[in-house]
Write a protein that holds these residues in place. Sequence first.
Motif, mmCIF file in Angstrom:
data_model
loop_
_atom_site.group_PDB
_atom_site.id
_atom_site.type_symbol
_atom_site.label_atom_id
_atom_site.label_comp_id
_atom_site.label_asym_id
_atom_site.label_seq_id
_atom_site.Cartn_x
_atom_site.Cartn_y
_atom_site.Cartn_z
ATOM 1 N N GLN A 260 0.829 -1.209 0.000
ATOM 2 C CA GLN A 260 0.000 0.000 0.000
ATOM 3 C C GLN A 260 0.861 1.256 0.000
ATOM 4 O O GLN A 260 0.559 2.237 -0.685
ATOM 5 C CB GLN A 260 -0.914 -0.018 1.226
ATOM 6 N N ALA A 261 1.955 1.216 0.752
ATOM 7 C CA ALA A 261 2.830 2.392 0.856
ATOM 8 C C ALA A 261 3.504 2.717 -0.465
ATOM 9 O O ALA A 261 3.713 3.894 -0.809
ATOM 10 C CB ALA A 261 3.885 2.157 1.931
ATOM 11 N N LEU A 262 3.859 1.686 -1.221
ATOM 12 C CA LEU A 262 4.606 1.898 -2.461
ATOM 13 C C LEU A 262 3.732 1.884 -3.704
ATOM 14 O O LEU A 262 4.232 2.028 -4.820
ATOM 15 C CB LEU A 262 5.710 0.843 -2.587
ATOM 16 N N ALA A 263 2.431 1.682 -3.504
ATOM 17 C CA ALA A 263 1.516 1.719 -4.649
ATOM 18 C C ALA A 263 1.584 3.084 -5.316
ATOM 19 O O ALA A 263 1.811 4.103 -4.656
ATOM 20 C CB ALA A 263 0.087 1.426 -4.189
ATOM 21 N N GLU A 264 1.417 3.095 -6.616
ATOM 22 C CA GLU A 264 1.428 4.342 -7.399
ATOM 23 C C GLU A 264 2.807 5.001 -7.407
ATOM 24 O O GLU A 264 2.927 6.205 -7.626
ATOM 25 C CB GLU A 264 0.369 5.319 -6.886
ATOM 26 N N THR A 265 3.842 4.243 -7.123
ATOM 27 C CA THR A 265 5.215 4.732 -7.271
ATOM 28 C C THR A 265 5.943 3.759 -8.193
ATOM 29 O O THR A 265 5.450 2.678 -8.502
ATOM 30 C CB THR A 265 5.956 4.792 -5.923
ATOM 31 N N ARG A 266 7.136 4.124 -8.604
ATOM 32 C CA ARG A 266 7.891 3.242 -9.491
ATOM 33 C C ARG A 266 8.422 2.016 -8.758
ATOM 34 O O ARG A 266 8.949 1.093 -9.374
ATOM 35 C CB ARG A 266 9.054 4.000 -10.125
ATOM 36 N N PHE A 267 8.283 2.023 -7.412
ATOM 37 C CA PHE A 267 8.725 0.883 -6.612
ATOM 38 C C PHE A 267 7.566 -0.012 -6.180
ATOM 39 O O PHE A 267 7.696 -0.796 -5.252
ATOM 40 C CB PHE A 267 9.468 1.375 -5.363
ATOM 41 N N ALA A 268 6.449 0.100 -6.869
ATOM 42 C CA ALA A 268 5.272 -0.700 -6.515
ATOM 43 C C ALA A 268 5.587 -2.194 -6.536
ATOM 44 O O ALA A 268 5.116 -2.951 -5.678
ATOM 45 C CB ALA A 268 4.122 -0.384 -7.476
ATOM 46 N N TRP A 269 6.403 -2.604 -7.496
ATOM 47 C CA TRP A 269 6.752 -4.031 -7.593
ATOM 48 C C TRP A 269 7.487 -4.506 -6.340
ATOM 49 O O TRP A 269 7.301 -5.645 -5.899
ATOM 50 C CB TRP A 269 7.648 -4.269 -8.822
ATOM 51 N N LEU A 270 8.313 -3.611 -5.772
ATOM 52 C CA LEU A 270 9.052 -3.962 -4.562
ATOM 53 C C LEU A 270 8.101 -4.136 -3.387
ATOM 54 O O LEU A 270 8.277 -5.035 -2.556
ATOM 55 C CB LEU A 270 10.081 -2.866 -4.254
ATOM 56 N N GLY A 271 7.089 -3.279 -3.317
ATOM 57 C CA GLY A 271 6.094 -3.403 -2.253
ATOM 58 C C GLY A 271 5.342 -4.709 -2.343
ATOM 59 O O GLY A 271 5.091 -5.368 -1.325
ATOM 60 N N VAL A 272 4.973 -5.116 -3.562
ATOM 61 C CA VAL A 272 4.262 -6.375 -3.752
ATOM 62 C C VAL A 272 5.150 -7.550 -3.360
ATOM 63 O O VAL A 272 4.704 -8.494 -2.695
ATOM 64 C CB VAL A 272 3.797 -6.513 -5.218
#
Length: 316
Positions: A260-272
């Motif tokens: 949720q924290a990294l959603a909508e950023t270029r690091f979204a994949w890292l958050g997942v």
Amino acid sequence: MDQPAARLTTHLASLGLAGKLPSAWALVPAGVLAAAAALAATVIAASGLEVKLSEFAPFVALALGMGLVTAYAHFRKMEPRFAHAAAIVAAGTLSLLFCGLISNVGLRLRAPTIDAALARMDEIIGWDVSVAVPAFTAHPWLIDSLAIAYNLSGPVAAGCIVLTLLAGRTRKAWELFNTTLMTMQAIAAISIMAPARGAMAHFDLLYLQGNGLPKGAGIYHLAAFDHLHAGTDPRFGIADMSGLVTFPSFHTVLGLLLAQALAETRFAWLGVAASTIVIVSTIPIGGHYVTDILAGTLIWLIAAVIARRISSPSSS
């Protein structure tokens, strides 16, 4: 913004009040905490335990102190992030306190454990913890990695809120915090109505302690759980406080907060990716059933949707 809200904003502006009233994303913690405080008081009264309230006073003092800092920062028109940080610390401190009291003292209400039901649900899903956990232990490197992810999930989730606030993404920080706040109190309330000892105890996987699993994996809470659920100690103090919740899984929520924290950023994949690792770790390290994970995911989803809605620009 809809017409009634627009008219209200215009009216407040005419009174000189526009921009001076707290936004929804700042008011929600107050409502949730008020409900949590009422539930904690009810649980304490119903449990018959003598809670050593004086031992919890420092936490209340910290919360009040941070509340005063928030008010002072607003009054002096200081850096907004400073005021928001103090407010989050104040609300977060009370949230942890109420959650701990509800989930721990609530066990003395002695609701029947639901481990058998959770195991049956897992069976319906097609998952067998008693087979899966020994399979995990065949890969020591995997167990070590999952243990690190599990133990760091809380600090990392908190760090995400802090870093998001420091980056000037105030609404996102409050979205993450409100999601945490709502899930924490909801899970605490559910856990005392449906307590569970955990999959490690239910499936008698204790032989894996120090023999493929780190000591304490999935059973670190058992002594405290049994002490409160089946015990007769008439007093409860800060030393008795422990993380006791199996169902629903709060570590699942912590993992999902990373995505949720990294959603909508270029690091979204890292958050997942990080979220997936933490959720997987809840089985061999946290001793959870898959049903715990599914319940935690559902609670997170509901809270995240609400938090995002009230944190949108139109809610201000």
